[in-house]
Design a protein around this motif. Structure first.
Motif, PDB file in Angstrom:
ATOM      1  N   GLY A   1      58.035  -5.520 -22.652  1.00  0.00           N
ATOM      2  CA  GLY A   1      57.766  -5.911 -24.076  1.00  0.00           C
ATOM      3  C   GLY A   1      56.531  -5.766 -24.278  1.00  0.00           C
ATOM      4  O   GLY A   1      55.444  -5.496 -23.519  1.00  0.00           O
ATOM      5  N   LEU A   2      56.162  -5.831 -25.375  1.00  0.00           N
ATOM      6  CA  LEU A   2      54.436  -5.707 -25.924  1.00  0.00           C
ATOM      7  C   LEU A   2      53.572  -6.666 -25.667  1.00  0.00           C
ATOM      8  O   LEU A   2      54.296  -7.970 -26.412  1.00  0.00           O
ATOM      9  N   LEU A   3      52.561  -6.564 -25.433  1.00  0.00           N
ATOM     10  CA  LEU A   3      51.586  -7.691 -25.209  1.00  0.00           C
ATOM     11  C   LEU A   3      50.268  -7.230 -25.960  1.00  0.00           C
ATOM     12  O   LEU A   3      50.163  -6.001 -26.173  1.00  0.00           O
ATOM     13  N   ALA A   4      49.529  -7.864 -26.518  1.00  0.00           N
ATOM     14  CA  ALA A   4      48.115  -7.860 -26.939  1.00  0.00           C
ATOM     15  C   ALA A   4      47.058  -8.579 -26.281  1.00  0.00           C
ATOM     16  O   ALA A   4      47.385  -9.757 -25.898  1.00  0.00           O
ATOM     17  N   PRO A   5      45.935  -8.210 -26.224  1.00  0.00           N
ATOM     18  CA  PRO A   5      45.024  -8.938 -25.376  1.00  0.00           C
ATOM     19  C   PRO A   5      44.817 -10.479 -26.170  1.00  0.00           C
ATOM     20  O   PRO A   5      44.823 -10.775 -27.410  1.00  0.00           O
ATOM     21  N   ALA A   6      44.518 -11.523 -25.375  1.00  0.00           N
ATOM     22  CA  ALA A   6      44.493 -13.011 -25.988  1.00  0.00           C
ATOM     23  C   ALA A   6      43.744 -13.046 -27.299  1.00  0.00           C
ATOM     24  O   ALA A   6      42.636 -12.503 -27.046  1.00  0.00           O
ATOM     25  N   GLY A   7      43.805 -13.595 -28.203  1.00  0.00           N
ATOM     26  CA  GLY A   7      42.831 -13.872 -29.511  1.00  0.00           C
ATOM     27  C   GLY A   7      43.198 -12.930 -30.317  1.00  0.00           C
ATOM     28  O   GLY A   7      42.666 -12.867 -31.437  1.00  0.00           O
ATOM     29  N   THR A   8      44.165 -11.775 -30.116  1.00  0.00           N
ATOM     30  CA  THR A   8      44.329 -11.110 -31.271  1.00  0.00           C
ATOM     31  C   THR A   8      44.828 -11.929 -32.415  1.00  0.00           C
ATOM     32  O   THR A   8      45.745 -12.873 -32.361  1.00  0.00           O
ATOM     33  N   PRO A   9      44.548 -11.460 -34.011  1.00  0.00           N
ATOM     34  CA  PRO A   9      45.025 -12.192 -35.033  1.00  0.00           C
ATOM     35  C   PRO A   9      46.454 -12.356 -35.009  1.00  0.00           C
ATOM     36  O   PRO A   9      47.139 -11.434 -34.624  1.00  0.00           O
ATOM     37  N   THR A  10      46.829 -13.614 -35.246  1.00  0.00           N
ATOM     38  CA  THR A  10      48.255 -13.989 -35.191  1.00  0.00           C
ATOM     39  C   THR A  10      48.927 -13.257 -36.293  1.00  0.00           C
ATOM     40  O   THR A  10      50.320 -12.983 -36.301  1.00  0.00           O
TER      41      THR A  10
END
Length: 332
Positions: free
Chosen positions: A262-271
């Motif tokens: 599954g896809l993840l982004a760094p924490a804090g990426t714009p919602t």
């Protein structure tokens, strides 16, 4: 006498920080509103050619068409994906970097002391993308069993001297078999290999009698008759092996062992960026051609929204982390 308020340095500093914060937030929100205005990176924590890499390239190509910017797939292999995950966790949370998480990368911090990241804290879930079916196979010339009950009976007769293999220490096949052993109250010896291909080769050759394998690697040999499938770890039977029962159907009610990505982004990426990409993934995975290409690569399309992916991460981290601790498994 007239009095005037003269704010102290502390008040002036606080006011200045508030202004900067509001300006920064406005600029950040504006950047998110205009996303994307440049290429997007998709980090794959494994070498080219495997199911995670292939699935990433398929959905990346489709995402590029939809957002009007290139999606550049970048392979960063090593330590079950821990090298890539540690790097991505420290990258800017600007909506231009994503990673395709796979189960080994989720579990790597339990296995590698050097894996300095926490998937639940350092990343923002975007979307579950695929499931990777796992199958219990035996060499029918060496181990003539047809189901889990017969396998367990044979293992008990052998008093722990029956061997099985997997793609390596701490691999999903290894962890799954250790969990089954505990639930079924029997013993087998793990013979780890340095990858799925040599493990399957030696299972076919009879050096080891059985393996818990990725379906994409095992299916051609199952179809050729050199391996016999006796169980699948998915909650339902697989369309590619409709006659092979699940582990849950064979005395392990509620059992599920499914590797996934599954896809993840760094924490804090714009919602709003996360929501946009998640929405695009849902639509991409509904495209028949995409489904066909992914299934051909051994990855079953399986969309879940950010909340669903977060719940899956939490559940797997707890379940398989416990298996690792209880069996003192370490790959580092």
């Amino acid at each position: 006498m007239a009095f005037s308020f003269q704010p102290g340095r502390r008040h002036l500093m606080a006011a200045a920080l508030a202004v900067c914060a509001s300006v920064g937030f406005a600029q950040f929100a504006h950047a998110a509103d205009n996303w994307p205005d440049k290429a997007v990176r998709l980090i794959v924590p494994f070498p080219p050619g495997g199911p995670t890499d292939t699935a990433s390239r398929i959905v990346g190509q489709e995402l590029s068409k939809r957002i009007g910017q290139p999606v550049v797939v970048e392979n960063r292999a090593g330590a079950s994906g821990a090298i890539a995950a540690a790097a991505v966790s420290n990258m800017p949370a600007d909506g231009y970097t994503f990673m395709m998480l796979a189960t080994p990368t989720l579990l790597a911090p339990h296995l590698y002391p050097s894996a300095k990241y926490d998937v639940q804290k350092d990343f923002a879930p975007v979307a579950t993308v695929y499931s990777l079916p796992i199958v219990v196979v035996v060499n029918p010339k060496v181990l003539d069993v047809h189901n889990m009950q017969e396998l367990i009976a044979k293992a008990k007769d052998e008093k722990g001297n029956l061997n099985y293999t997997s793609s390596g220490v701490g691999s999903f096949g290894h962890l799954t078999m250790e969990r089954i052993k505990k639930l079924g109250d029997f013993d087998m010896q793990h013979v780890p290999y340095g990858g799925g291909t040599p493990a399957i080769t030696d299972t076919i050759g009879g050096q080891v009698p059985m393996m818990y394998a990725d379906l994409v690697a095992a299916l051609p040999h199952i179809q050729a008759g050199s391996l016999r499938a006796i169980a699948v770890g998915s909650p339902e039977r697989l369309p590619m092996l409709p006659d092979v029962p699940t582990i849950a159907e064979q005395g392990f009610e509620g059992f599920e062992a499914v590797s996934w990505g599954g896809l993840l982004a760094p924490a804090g990426t714009p919602t709003d960026v996360i929501e946009r990409v998640s929405k695009e993934m849902k639509e991409i995975l509904d495209v028949p051609e995409v489904q066909e290409r992914m299934i051909g690569a051994g990855a079953i399309p399986n969309y879940e929204d950010p909340a669903g992916e977060a719940a899956r991460i939490k559940s797997d981290d707890e379940t398989w982390g416990a298996v690792i601790r209880e069996n003192n498994i370490s790959a580092g």
